[in-house]
Write a protein that holds these residues in place. Structure first.
Motif, PDB file in Angstrom:
ATOM      1  N   GLN A 155     -71.566   8.384 -15.406  1.00  5.91           N
ATOM      2  CA  GLN A 155     -71.389   9.776 -15.747  1.00  5.91           C
ATOM      3  C   GLN A 155     -71.421  10.152 -17.324  1.00  5.91           C
ATOM      4  O   GLN A 155     -72.348  11.018 -17.403  1.00  5.91           O
ATOM      5  CB  GLN A 155     -69.938  10.360 -15.186  1.00  5.91           C
ATOM      6  N   GLU A 156     -70.790   9.348 -17.828  1.00  2.00           N
ATOM      7  CA  GLU A 156     -70.801   9.887 -19.370  1.00  2.00           C
ATOM      8  C   GLU A 156     -72.037   9.681 -20.090  1.00  2.00           C
ATOM      9  O   GLU A 156     -72.538  10.235 -21.146  1.00  2.00           O
ATOM     10  CB  GLU A 156     -69.617   9.343 -20.173  1.00  2.00           C
ATOM     11  N   GLU A 157     -72.554   8.141 -19.949  1.00  2.39           N
ATOM     12  CA  GLU A 157     -73.623   7.844 -20.773  1.00  2.39           C
ATOM     13  C   GLU A 157     -75.030   7.893 -20.059  1.00  2.39           C
ATOM     14  O   GLU A 157     -76.167   8.146 -20.575  1.00  2.39           O
ATOM     15  CB  GLU A 157     -73.378   6.096 -21.188  1.00  2.39           C
ATOM     16  N   GLY A 158     -74.844   7.634 -18.541  1.00  4.81           N
ATOM     17  CA  GLY A 158     -76.164   7.685 -17.779  1.00  4.81           C
ATOM     18  C   GLY A 158     -76.603   9.007 -17.180  1.00  4.81           C
ATOM     19  O   GLY A 158     -77.657   9.466 -16.817  1.00  4.81           O
ATOM     20  N   HIS A 159     -75.529  10.041 -17.551  1.00  8.67           N
ATOM     21  CA  HIS A 159     -75.646  11.412 -16.907  1.00  8.67           C
ATOM     22  C   HIS A 159     -76.113  11.407 -15.433  1.00  8.67           C
ATOM     23  O   HIS A 159     -77.048  12.226 -15.122  1.00  8.67           O
ATOM     24  CB  HIS A 159     -76.518  12.128 -17.806  1.00  8.67           C
ATOM     25  N   SER A 160     -75.455  10.590 -14.703  1.00 10.59           N
ATOM     26  CA  SER A 160     -75.784  10.393 -13.283  1.00 10.59           C
ATOM     27  C   SER A 160     -74.878  11.315 -12.249  1.00 10.59           C
ATOM     28  O   SER A 160     -73.871  11.681 -12.729  1.00 10.59           O
ATOM     29  CB  SER A 160     -75.394   8.912 -12.798  1.00 10.59           C
ATOM     30  N   SER A 161     -75.675  11.796 -11.339  1.00 14.52           N
ATOM     31  CA  SER A 161     -74.957  12.659 -10.431  1.00 14.52           C
ATOM     32  C   SER A 161     -74.016  11.776  -9.526  1.00 14.52           C
ATOM     33  O   SER A 161     -74.190  10.465  -9.496  1.00 14.52           O
ATOM     34  CB  SER A 161     -76.101  13.404  -9.447  1.00 14.52           C
TER      35      SER A 161
ATOM     36  N   ASP B 109     -80.473   4.026 -18.675  1.00 18.31           N
ATOM     37  CA  ASP B 109     -81.164   4.684 -17.644  1.00 18.31           C
ATOM     38  C   ASP B 109     -80.707   4.147 -16.431  1.00 18.31           C
ATOM     39  O   ASP B 109     -80.847   3.114 -15.926  1.00 18.31           O
ATOM     40  CB  ASP B 109     -82.833   4.011 -17.788  1.00 18.31           C
ATOM     41  N   PRO B 110     -80.212   5.053 -15.485  1.00 19.91           N
ATOM     42  CA  PRO B 110     -79.747   4.897 -14.065  1.00 19.91           C
ATOM     43  C   PRO B 110     -80.707   4.201 -13.161  1.00 19.91           C
ATOM     44  O   PRO B 110     -80.111   3.423 -12.260  1.00 19.91           O
ATOM     45  CB  PRO B 110     -79.281   6.119 -13.514  1.00 19.91           C
TER      46      PRO B 110
ATOM     47  N   ARG C  97     -70.656   4.679 -26.028  1.00 24.68           N
ATOM     48  CA  ARG C  97     -71.461   3.593 -25.500  1.00 24.68           C
ATOM     49  C   ARG C  97     -71.261   2.319 -25.848  1.00 24.68           C
ATOM     50  O   ARG C  97     -71.231   1.476 -25.116  1.00 24.68           O
ATOM     51  CB  ARG C  97     -72.871   4.012 -25.791  1.00 24.68           C
TER      52      ARG C  97
END
Length: 378
Positions: free
Chosen positions: A3-9, A63-64, A130
């Protein structure tokens, strides 16, 4: 981290979680069969080595999309590591098997307690953000690599495994599925599928749901620890499983565990979450050694690794579907989806019960040599 570093849904987190199950699913059955053919030790050591590599890979990118591949590698490591239950079966006598399996499970859950406890400290020691997350992954890689080296020197191939390998020389090197997929074993596959569908979905959602309810990262770690601490009693419940009905202990424990998922999905009280977490941990502590001992009890002695591989494959299939389906439903009904996971586990138990009830009195042939532990661990 995602969530915080990869900004993933949430959906992407579900896919990345599922990638672990894909790796485990693809390789569990082949690795189980390979352990019957080439031995337990190479598979166990290879699995730990892969875990060290996987932990290190997570520090190379945020990168997710790459995480999908890294999680597949993690899944491969879990598939190889699952061979340890067949290893324990080979170095224990039948009337002490659940106790041996329970000791391994206690050690696993001890690690599951220590990991989250160290996680927050490592995160802050690494400076947060990170670099804090990377400190956790570096630590995991070092621990896995060190354990790989220790096992390479301390563990010897079980004598029972070598004896079966010699007996199969010149004969079939692959088992007949008719011989392996007995009704009782099919029942175990159903239980593993449904229970791990529930746990796979829970794994993705529970921390996000608690975060949504305003629970801090530290308290989320506390909740996990509270669930895991009772599971360390597996060594004691394994003794009970050797002396009493493995069928009843397995079904009672798994039923209570399934009901705790239902409560998790219906409550927003952190205090109740903690209480039910303790109950869930106790339920798994009673169920797991009995289940593993019961599975080996009804398995063909010459193909224990293969049966273990099939069981873990069914487990990973359930977990994979849970990690893909539950996050999609979470967007519509929020935390209530955890209760739905519990209902799926209960249905699986109900379907499998008749098959396993009929097999409860089965006694597998003794397939371990005398003083097995001294012959396998040096």
């Amino acid at each position: 981290f995602l969530q915080e570093e990869g900004h993933s849904s949430v959906i992407m987190i579900g896919f990345i979680t599922a990638a672990f199950y894909v790796g485990a699913l693809i390789f569990s059955s082949p690795f189980g069969w390979l352990s019957d053919v080439v031995g337990r030790k190479p598979m166990m050591i290879g699995g730990l080595g892969l875990m060290a590599v996987a932990c290190f890979l997570f520090t190379l990118t945020v990168d997710p999309r790459w995480f999908l591949l890294f999680r597949v590698v993690e899944g491969m490591s879990a598939a190889a590591g699952g061979v340890m239950f067949a290893f324990v079966a080979d170095i224990t006598a039948p009337n002490h098997r659940s106790r041996g399996l329970g000791m391994v499970l206690s050690a696993q859950f001890g690690g599951a307690i220590l990991g989250p406890a160290l996680g927050a400290a490592l995160y802050h020691a690494g400076g947060g953000g990170r670099t804090g997350f990377y400190a956790i992954f570096y630590f995991g890689a070092v621990v896995a690599a060190f354990t790989t080296i220790v096992m390479a020197f301390l563990i010897r191939e079980p004598a029972a495994t070598r004896q079966r390998q010699a007996a199969r020389t010149g004969k079939e090197q692959r088992p007949s599925y008719r011989a392996v997929l007995r009704p009782a074993i099919a029942g175990f596959l159903i239980v593993s599928f449904s229970a791990n569908f529930a746990f796979g979905g829970f794994e993705v959602i529970w921390s996000l749901w608690l975060d949504h309810l305003g629970v801090s990262m530290t308290m989320i770690s506390v909740v996990w620890i509270v669930m895991c601490v009772p599971m360390m009693l597996s060594f004691a419940t394994g003794i009970l499983a050797d002396r009493h009905s493995r069928f009843l202990l397995m079904f009672a424990g798994n039923t209570v565990a399934a009901l705790t998922f239902v409560v998790f999905g219906l409550t927003k009280s952190l205090a109740l979450y903690l209480v039910v977490g303790v109950i869930q941990g106790l339920a798994f502590a009673f169920a797991n050694p009995a289940k593993q001992g019961f599975l080996i009890q009804v398995s063909p002695p010459e193909w224990i690794g293969t049966v273990q591989g099939l069981d873990t494959t069914s487990m990973w299939v359930g977990g994979l579907l849970g990690t893909l389906i539950v996050p999609a439903i979470y967007g519509a009904i929020s935390g209530y989806v955890i209760a739905l996971c519990g209902a799926v586990a209960i249905v699986g138990l109900a379907i499998a019960a008749p098959f396993l009830w009929r097999a409860r009195a089965t006694r597998a042939q003794a397939h371990s040599p005398a003083a097995p532990q001294e012959q396998a661990i040096g």
